[in-house]
Write a protein that holds these residues in place. Structure first.
Motif, short mmCIF file in Angstrom:
data_model
loop_
_atom_site.label_atom_id
_atom_site.label_comp_id
_atom_site.label_asym_id
_atom_site.label_seq_id
_atom_site.Cartn_x
_atom_site.Cartn_y
_atom_site.Cartn_z
N ARG A 246 0.83 -1.22 0.00
CA ARG A 246 0.00 0.00 0.00
C ARG A 246 0.86 1.26 0.00
N GLN B 159 2.14 1.74 -3.54
CA GLN B 159 1.07 2.22 -4.40
C GLN B 159 0.79 3.70 -4.16
N ALA B 160 0.81 4.11 -2.90
CA ALA B 160 0.60 5.53 -2.59
C ALA B 160 1.70 6.38 -3.20
N LEU C 74 3.53 5.58 -5.91
CA LEU C 74 3.34 5.55 -7.37
C LEU C 74 2.20 6.45 -7.82
N ASN C 75 1.14 6.52 -7.02
CA ASN C 75 -0.05 7.29 -7.37
C ASN C 75 0.00 8.74 -6.89
N ASP D 194 -0.30 9.79 -3.96
CA ASP D 194 -1.43 9.90 -3.03
C ASP D 194 -0.90 10.44 -1.70
N GLU E 94 -2.77 9.41 1.54
CA GLU E 94 -2.44 8.06 2.00
C GLU E 94 -1.03 8.03 2.63
N HIS F 298 6.11 14.69 -2.81
CA HIS F 298 5.22 13.76 -3.49
C HIS F 298 4.06 14.45 -4.20
N PRO G 253 2.22 16.32 -7.23
CA PRO G 253 2.44 16.21 -8.68
C PRO G 253 3.38 17.30 -9.20
N LYS H 145 8.06 11.88 -9.83
CA LYS H 145 7.13 10.98 -10.50
C LYS H 145 7.76 9.60 -10.61
N ARG I 74 7.92 5.89 -11.82
CA ARG I 74 7.43 5.02 -12.90
C ARG I 74 7.39 3.58 -12.42
N ASP J 260 12.30 6.77 -11.77
CA ASP J 260 11.47 7.95 -11.57
C ASP J 260 12.11 9.15 -12.22
#
Length: 105
Positions: free
Chosen positions: A15, A18-19, A21-22, A24, A27, A55, A57, A61, A63, A89
């Motif tokens: 998790r 994923q946070a 990568l996204n 987020d 999160e 983190h 945007p 980033k 990848r 990244d």
């Protein structure tokens, strides 16, 4: 023993990846303790307040975040995770393809 089982620790690590990568940030804010002390690959100490904005945007980033050589150690009341991560990244437009090791408590 640890508050979490080994399978729960692995799920939390998934998790967290994923946070990242996204991008987020909400999160990540939930995962990262207020007293975080992160040591960068340059040896700099970074706080949670310094880490979270990276983190957003446009700055960083990811990848791909590919874990390997993971070690989980469950202790009385806490766990230690050490993982090697292959990171692809870009940071402020500069492409990065590196292997790092992270240790989390």
């Amino acid at each position: 023993m640890s508050k979490y089982s080994e399978s729960q620790i692995i799920e939390i690590e998934v998790r967290l990846r994923q946070a990242m990568l996204n991008l987020d940030v909400a999160e990540l804010d939930a995962f990262i303790a207020p007293e975080l002390i992160f040591t960068s690959y340059l040896g700099q100490l970074v706080s949670k307040q310094q880490d979270l904005p990276i983190h957003q945007p446009g700055i960083l980033k990811f990848r791909a975040l590919m874990p390997s050589e993971r070690y989980n150690q469950l202790n009385e009341g806490f766990s230690i995770v050490s993982v090697q991560m292959h990171i692809l990244d870009s940071y402020e437009g500069t492409e990065i393809d590196q292997h790092y090791r992270f240790t989390r408590v």
